[in-house]
Every structure is written in structure tokens, then in C-alpha cells.
Write an enzyme that holds these catalytic residues in place. Structure first.
Site, PDB file in Angstrom:
ATOM      1  N   ALA A  14       0.876  -1.216  -0.036  1.00  0.00           N
ATOM      2  CA  ALA A  14      -0.069   0.058   0.146  1.00  0.00           C
ATOM      3  C   ALA A  14       0.861   1.078  -0.012  1.00  0.00           C
ATOM      4  O   ALA A  14       0.328   2.213  -0.429  1.00  0.00           O
ATOM      5  CB  ALA A  14      -0.839   0.210   1.174  1.00  0.00           C
ATOM      6  N   ALA A  15       2.090   1.287   0.630  1.00  0.00           N
ATOM      7  CA  ALA A  15       2.735   2.582   0.903  1.00  0.00           C
ATOM      8  C   ALA A  15       3.005   3.166  -0.798  1.00  0.00           C
ATOM      9  O   ALA A  15       3.432   2.411  -1.516  1.00  0.00           O
ATOM     10  CB  ALA A  15       4.054   2.432   1.594  1.00  0.00           C
ATOM     11  N   PRO A  16       2.964   4.365  -0.654  1.00  0.00           N
ATOM     12  CA  PRO A  16       2.583   5.538   0.051  1.00  0.00           C
ATOM     13  C   PRO A  16       1.247   5.883   0.542  1.00  0.00           C
ATOM     14  O   PRO A  16       0.835   6.980   0.783  1.00  0.00           O
ATOM     15  CB  PRO A  16       3.518   6.646  -0.189  1.00  0.00           C
ATOM     16  CG  PRO A  16       3.649   6.619  -1.496  1.00  0.00           C
ATOM     17  CD  PRO A  16       3.747   5.199  -2.044  1.00  0.00           C
ATOM     18  N   GLY A  17       0.200   5.044  -0.103  1.00  0.00           N
ATOM     19  CA  GLY A  17      -1.122   5.232  -0.042  1.00  0.00           C
ATOM     20  C   GLY A  17      -1.806   5.875  -1.033  1.00  0.00           C
ATOM     21  O   GLY A  17      -2.932   6.034  -1.083  1.00  0.00           O
ATOM     22  N   LYS A  68      -2.797   4.507  -4.033  1.00  0.00           N
ATOM     23  CA  LYS A  68      -3.838   3.410  -4.822  1.00  0.00           C
ATOM     24  C   LYS A  68      -4.924   3.168  -3.454  1.00  0.00           C
ATOM     25  O   LYS A  68      -6.047   3.141  -3.920  1.00  0.00           O
ATOM     26  CB  LYS A  68      -2.994   2.314  -5.356  1.00  0.00           C
ATOM     27  CG  LYS A  68      -2.181   2.416  -6.347  1.00  0.00           C
ATOM     28  CD  LYS A  68      -1.609   1.264  -6.779  1.00  0.00           C
ATOM     29  CE  LYS A  68      -0.738   1.652  -7.860  1.00  0.00           C
ATOM     30  NZ  LYS A  68       0.643   2.237  -7.320  1.00  0.00           N
ATOM     31  N   ASP A  70       4.099  -9.647   6.369  1.00  0.00           N
ATOM     32  CA  ASP A  70       4.726 -10.410   5.111  1.00  0.00           C
ATOM     33  C   ASP A  70       3.730 -10.762   4.184  1.00  0.00           C
ATOM     34  O   ASP A  70       2.863 -11.642   4.462  1.00  0.00           O
ATOM     35  CB  ASP A  70       5.594 -11.482   5.626  1.00  0.00           C
ATOM     36  CG  ASP A  70       6.268 -12.011   4.755  1.00  0.00           C
ATOM     37  OD1 ASP A  70       6.518 -11.348   3.332  1.00  0.00           O
ATOM     38  OD2 ASP A  70       7.372 -12.746   4.618  1.00  0.00           O
ATOM     39  N   ASP A  73       0.270  -4.539  -6.245  1.00  0.00           N
ATOM     40  CA  ASP A  73       1.246  -3.759  -6.986  1.00  0.00           C
ATOM     41  C   ASP A  73       2.647  -4.059  -6.606  1.00  0.00           C
ATOM     42  O   ASP A  73       3.215  -3.464  -5.430  1.00  0.00           O
ATOM     43  CB  ASP A  73       0.958  -2.058  -6.803  1.00  0.00           C
ATOM     44  CG  ASP A  73       2.092  -1.348  -7.448  1.00  0.00           C
ATOM     45  OD1 ASP A  73       2.327  -1.723  -8.549  1.00  0.00           O
ATOM     46  OD2 ASP A  73       2.090  -0.196  -7.297  1.00  0.00           O
ATOM     47  N   CYS A 110       5.672  -1.773 -12.000  1.00  0.00           N
ATOM     48  CA  CYS A 110       6.100  -0.466 -12.782  1.00  0.00           C
ATOM     49  C   CYS A 110       7.508  -0.746 -13.527  1.00  0.00           C
ATOM     50  O   CYS A 110       8.425  -0.100 -13.515  1.00  0.00           O
ATOM     51  CB  CYS A 110       6.426   0.693 -11.714  1.00  0.00           C
ATOM     52  SG  CYS A 110       7.435   0.281 -10.649  1.00  0.00           S
TER      53      CYS A 110
END
Length: 659
Positions: free
Chosen positions: A346-349, A351, A396, A414, A472
Site C-alpha cells: 500500500a505505501a505510500p497510499g 492507490k 509479510d 502492486d 512499474c
């Protein structure tokens, strides 16, 4: 017979005629004339001649020299001079001694001739104008068309000659000796670029342009080395890109990766609308446009006089800085209000907040990331954007499938990758990423993808069972190969992403062949879509069944784990029996010592070495019930030390009393 008066009149007539000749000379050629004053006596004719000569001297003070090309005019002048001499002989009081030098200067005569020629040209132009006026409009247009066609024909011939010269010219590929000489020399970028263009032209028409005795692989190798040196990449990365794209497209990809992508912001519809935010930013001096027809919340910023990441609207949570490519996975996921969604990385938030925005703060979003320090930025962005249905955690991702099996309606993964698609944002990738790094990332991605499928609930009543996998990176090893691996391990299938743009996924690469449904995935390139390099795949889970190969692997893993558990249990049992045996032996020894003392006190004879007390033997029999294998294992286990109380063994401190 003529009277003297008639002679005088005739001489006056001659003088007037000569005066008129002088006036003609003045009009035709205003050249300087010089006249010697003749000593004549009396008469009105002589005085008029002197006045005329004085006027001529004032107008033109200098004589003209004789030119060579005017011989014919000289002859005419000589003849006229001779006739003048005869007339002067007849007329008393007049001499024509100036006739031999009364000639106009050469420059003056040239001006006269040029004026005559210009007059002729003017006449020609006038005639042409008159012809044009006489021509019809159709004829004039046809002449213009003919002139244009003639010009085009000349340009085509020149271009054809230039093209023939370029295509027939043979490009000289530098040899190893020539390259060895240039090792110490710094090759300028212009020379490298020119050589790259020449090699590309040779590869386009290899049969006619190649140098005799040189193979295509030599040209391709030279091209890869020049590209790596010009753009600053590792050689193995350039070779990998050339195997993916080809020479020409590889050059376009490398050039596009050098340019920065447009700055894009995503409007937070939980707090603002796009048109209101656009109006507020334009008032602050920001020049922007809508991102694309496929996005209703994106704004592309061309120019800004203020920092876009520090405006009051940004601090109030009205928008989020997010690239256009990173919006595509969330759009493909298709979340609905009330869903239970997991964002595994999730980081940095960015999406995660977009998912909550599409869900309108209804339902639950689990924002997971491995590193707690990265989750600080996630929590800050969620608070700023007004997200209220998100929960952050740090697990994890490879173990989520076992901890939260069949728990989520939709999952977004992602995955962490090599970053070969975002080189414009992180140029360090050029020299830090190697192909072993790409393979390590691919192995981690496979583990995360399998765990995500295990955590997905295919029996969701909300129409769930979907997950999106994105990276990416443009590497095939991190994209198509990972998805194809999942198809061979779990009961899933690939579905359409719902994105109308992007290139389809590759179904073959080098010697590898993938499932035909991999073409449903989408690829995004910097040189094609002006976006970061990205990959998006949408997967539907059909059941919890696993493929036979996976079952065999799991059975082998379970068997090995059971064997390890049995070995551990055996060792622990052997250690326990050994402890009990040691305690029993210690108790029997203490009992023997007590009996010996008692016998000594009663005066009984001491027990011999060969005899054993019955009670001690009976106790030792009861305690030593472990099998032989455990007894042998127990002999190898070291004896445990008896625990003691530290407070008892610790010496007490002496109290210091004052004197």
C-alpha cells in the site's frame, strides 16, 4: 551676287544652327564641355556664342576621355567635326578646334546606355503586362500551375539523387583495432549519435548497405555498445531492451526514458470536484488541462508558478500527486461500495486512497506493507485525504494467504519490482539494476501472487473473486512470466482489464511461449503513451483447487515438515526420559548413602560391592522405562544443570551504620 548683309544673315543662321546643336548635346549627355575663347571682333552672333559657351562651362567643367568601344561614334564625330571645320572656314570668326575632345565620359555614356537598356526592359515588361492583361484567368492559373510543377520536379530530382547517394554508400563499421585506438579518447555524443543513425540505416537495408565480410550480429553489437555509452546504461540492460523492442524502437524507448513525464494530480472526490479544483489552481497561476478521456479525476499540469505539492488545496486534501499509469490498476480492479479489499503493497497510499474514493468511504480497505517506516507516509496521506474506511497493517505478504485465507472480495497487488519502467524518475536504475536483480524480483512476485490468490474469496456474494496484478517494469520476466506461472499453479483465468488503451501483453518472447489469454493484459510504454512503463493484469479466481504439480509439491513439503516434527518429538522425549533417569539415579544414590549411615549406626556390616539394595533396584526399574533407542539418544544429550535460586545464592550486603 549676295550682299554682305545676306552673308552676315547666313552666318547668323549657321551660328544659330550650331547653337541648337550645342543644346542637343546638353540634353542628350550632360557631359562637361570646354571651349577655347576665340578672338573675334564685334557682331551679335559672336556675343551670343560666348554666352552659350560660358553656360556650358558652368554646367560641365571637365572633359570626357575617349572610350575604345565607341570607335564608330568617334568616326561620326570626326566627320561632323570636319564638316564643322569647313563651315568655320566659310564663316569668319568661328573655329571648331574643340571638336576632337568634345566627347562624353565613359561612365556617363554607360549610364546613358544602361538607361536605354532599362527603357527596353521596361518596354518588355510593359509588353508582358499587356500580354497578361490580354490573357484569360484560366491561362494565368495554368501558367502558375506549370511553374509549381516544374519546381516540384526539380526538388524531386535532387531528393532522388541524394537518396541514391545515401543508400548506395557503404557504411564503414569500426574494427577492433580502430576501437582500441579510441579507448583513451573521449568520444563526443554527437559522434556516437551519428554512428547510431548510420548503423540503423544499414540495418534497414542490410543487403545493399553492409560492408563486405561483416555480419548482422556485429552491427547489432556495435549499436548496443554505442547506445549504452550514449545514454549511460549497463550493457546487459540495453541488450535486454533490444531483444524486447528491436533496434529502432529500443532507441525510441531510451530517448523517451530520458524525458520527464507530465505532472499529473488526482482529484479527491471525497472533498472536491474537478472543475472547482481546476478553477482554484488556475487562479494561483497553474496552467492545466484534463488528463485524458479515460480519466474523470485526472489533471495534467503544464506550468505552475507555485509549488504544486504545497498549495492550500493540497494541504486540505483536495488532490493527490499521482502518475497517470498508477491510476490504471485501481480502475481495472473495479471496486464497489461495501467491498472488503486488500492492498498488499500500500505505501505510500496513493492507490489505497483512490480505492476508498471509489468506494465512497464504505466497506473496508486493508492497507498492508512489509516495512513499518513506509506506513507512516500512508497514514499521513489517508488522514489528509479524509479516508475513514482504511486499516493499516504490517505483515509479510507471502504469509497472508495462510493467515487470511478466503477473506477478501478484491485484492490489489502492486508488486515490488526492478523499476525499469520509471527510469525518468529514478535514473539510478541505469547502473544499479542487473538481470540477476530482475530474476530475484520475479521470484518474490510469484510468491506474493500465489499468496494473494489464496487470500481471495471466490464465493463472495458481492461479485468478488477478482484481483489485479501490476508492476512499474517493462521486463517480461516480471510480468508475463509471473502471470503464466500463476496459471499453472492455481485454478484462475485472465479476464479483460477494461482499459481501452495500452498494448496487449506478449504471448511469446525469445524461445518462451505463454498462454494465449496473456494477450488480455495491458502494457504501457513511455515512447508510445507518454506515461511511465507499466503492466496491468486482471485475474479471476475460479475455485480453491490447485493443480496436480502444486499438490505434489505441497504433499512433499507437508511430508518433510511432519518428519521434522517427529524428529523433534523423539528428541524431546529422549531428553525427558534421560532427565528422569538421572533424577532416579541421584535418588537411589542418596538412599544408599542413608542406608549406609543407618547401618553404620546400628552396627550392621557394610554392604559389599556386588550387592544392591532391593528398594533401590525396584525404584530404578520403575523409572527406566524408555526404549533402547531413546536411551542411546539420551546418552548423547548433555546433562542439564540444576536451576538454583539467584536470590538465595547472592550474598547479602552489609548494612553500613553511621558512627
Amino acid at each position: 551676287t549676295n550682299s554682305p548683309i545676306e552673308k552676315v544673315d547666313s552666318s547668323g543662321d549657321e551660328d544659330s544652327s550650331s547653337g541648337s546643336d550645342d543644346d542637343d548635346v546638353k540634353k542628350v549627355a550632360p557631359s562637361p564641355l570646354k571651349k577655347l575663347k576665340a578672338a573675334t571682333k564685334g557682331g551679335s552672333s559672336s556675343s551670343s556664342e560666348e554666352s552659350d559657351d560660358d553656360e556650358v562651362e558652368k554646367i560641365v567643367p571637365a572633359p570626357l576621355k575617349k572610350s575604345k568601344h565607341d570607335e564608330s561614334s568617334d568616326d561620326d564625330d570626326d566627320s561632323s567635326g570636319a564638316s564643322g571645320m569647313e563651315e568655320s572656314k566659310e564663316t569668319p570668326g568661328f573655329t571648331d578646334e574643340n571638336a576632337d575632345w568634345l566627347k562624353p565620359k565613359q561612365n556617363k555614356k554607360m549610364k546613358l546606355m544602361s538607361s536605354d537598356e532599362e527603357g527596353d526592359e521596361d518596354d518588355e515588361f510593359d509588353a508582358a503586362d499587356s500580354d497578361d492583361e490580354e490573357m484569360l484567368e484560366v491561362e494565368r492559373q495554368s501558367r502558375l500551375v506549370d511553374a509549381e510543377m516544374e519546381l516540384e520536379r526539380e526538388e524531386a530530382e535532387s531528393e532522388l539523387r541524394r537518396t541514391i547517394a545515401q543508400e548506395t554508400a557503404v557504411f564503414h563499421l569500426p574494427t577492433m583495432e580502430e576501437l582500441a585506438e579510441d579507448e583513451d579518447r573521449v568520444v563526443p555524443p554527437s559522434e556516437l549519435r551519428a554512428r547510431i543513425d548510420d548503423v540503423l540505416e544499414v540495418l534497414a537495408s542490410f543487403k545493399s548497405r553492409r560492408e563486405p565480410g561483416r555480419s548482422r550480429s556485429e552491427y547489432v553489437e556495435r549499436l548496443g555498445q554505442d547506445m549504452a555509452e550514449l545514454f549511460g546504461y549497463l550493457q546487459e540492460l540495453v541488450d535486454y531492451f533490444m531483444s524486447m523492442f528491436g533496434p529502432n524502437e529500443c532507441l525510441e524507448f531510451l530517448e523517451a526514458s530520458e524525458r520527464t513525464r507530465p505532472l499529473v494530480v488526482r482529484v479527491n472526490t471525497l472533498k472536491a470536484r474537478r472543475k472547482d479544483l481546476a478553477a482554484a489552481l488556475m487562479k494561483r497561476g497553474v496552467r492545466l488541462d484534463p488528463l485524458a478521456p479515460w480519466s474523470k479525476v485526472g489533471l495534467k499540469i503544464h506550468e505552475s508558478t507555485v509549488p504544486v505539492g504545497a498549495t492550500p488545496e493540497y494541504l486540505a486534501g483536495h488532490y493527490m500527486l499521482q502518475s497517470a499509469a498508477s491510476m490504471c490498476p485501481v480502475m481495472a480492479l473495479g471496486v464497489k461500495p461495501g467491498d472488503r479489499v486488500l492492498d498488499m503493497s500500500a505505501a505510500p497510499g496513493g492507490k489505497t486512497s483512490y480505492i476508498s474514493q471509489l468506494m465512497r468511504n464504505k466497506g473496508v480497505v486493508i492497507a498492508n506493507d512489509l516495512k513499518p517506516e513506509r506506513q507512516k507516509a500512508t497514514v499521513a496521506n489517508l488522514h489528509r485525504l479524509g479516508v475513514r474506511n482504511a486499516v493499516t497493517c504490517c505483515y509479510d505478504g507471502r504469509k497472508i494467504g495462510l493467515q487470511m485465507r478466503n477473506s477478501f472480495d478484491r485484492i490489489l497487488l502492486d508488486a515490488p519490482c526492478s523499476g525499469l519502467g520509471v527510469i525518468s524518475r529514478d535514473p539510478s536504475v541505469k547502473v544499479q539494476r542487473t538481470m540477476p536483480d530482475v530474476r530475484r524480483c520475479a521470484h518474490l512476485q510469484k510468491e506474493l501472487l500465489v499468496a494473494a490468490i489464496d487470500a481471495l474469496n471466490h464465493k463472495s456474494k458481492k461479485g468478488g473473486g477478482y484481483m489485479v496484478y501490476s508492476t512499474c517494469s517493462v521486463a517480461v520476466a516480471e510480468n508475463e512470466e509471473v502471470v503464466n506461472y500463476l496459471l499453472s499453479k492455481r485454478d484462475v483465468k485472465l479476464v479483460d482489464t477494461g482499459l481501452d488503451f495500452g498494448k496487449p501483453g506478449l504471448t511469446r518472447f525469445e524461445h518462451k511461449r505463454f498462454h494465449p489469454s496473456v494477450a488480455l493484459t495491458r502494457r504501457f510504454y513511455p515512447h508510445v503513451h507518454n506515461m511511465d512503463g507499466f503492466y496491468v493484469a486482471k485475474i479471476l479466481k475460479l475455485s480453491d483447487n490447485r493443480k496436480e504439480e502444486d499438490k505434489k509439491e505441497e504433499a512433499a513439503a507437508e511430508k518433510s515438515s511432519n518428519e521434522v516434527e517427529t524428529d523433534d518429538a523423539t528428541k524431546s522425549a529422549a531428553a525427558g526420559s534421560n532427565d528422569k533417569k538421572v533424577d532416579a539415579e541421584g535418588g537411589s544414590q542418596r538412599q544408599d548413602a542413608k542406608t549406609k549411615k543407618g547401618k553404620k549406626k546400628r552396627g550392621k556390616p557394610p554392604v559389599e560391592n556386588g550387592d544392591v539394595d532391593r528398594t533401590t533396584a525396584r525404584k530404578s526399574k520403575k523409572m527406566s522405562y524408555a526404549p533402547r533407542a531413546t536411551q542411546q539418544a539420551a546418552q548423547n544429550v548433555p546433562k542439564k544443570k540444576k536451576k538454583t535460586n539467584a536470590k538465595v545464592t547472592k550474598p547479602r550486603r552489609m548494612k553500613i551504620t553511621g558512627m
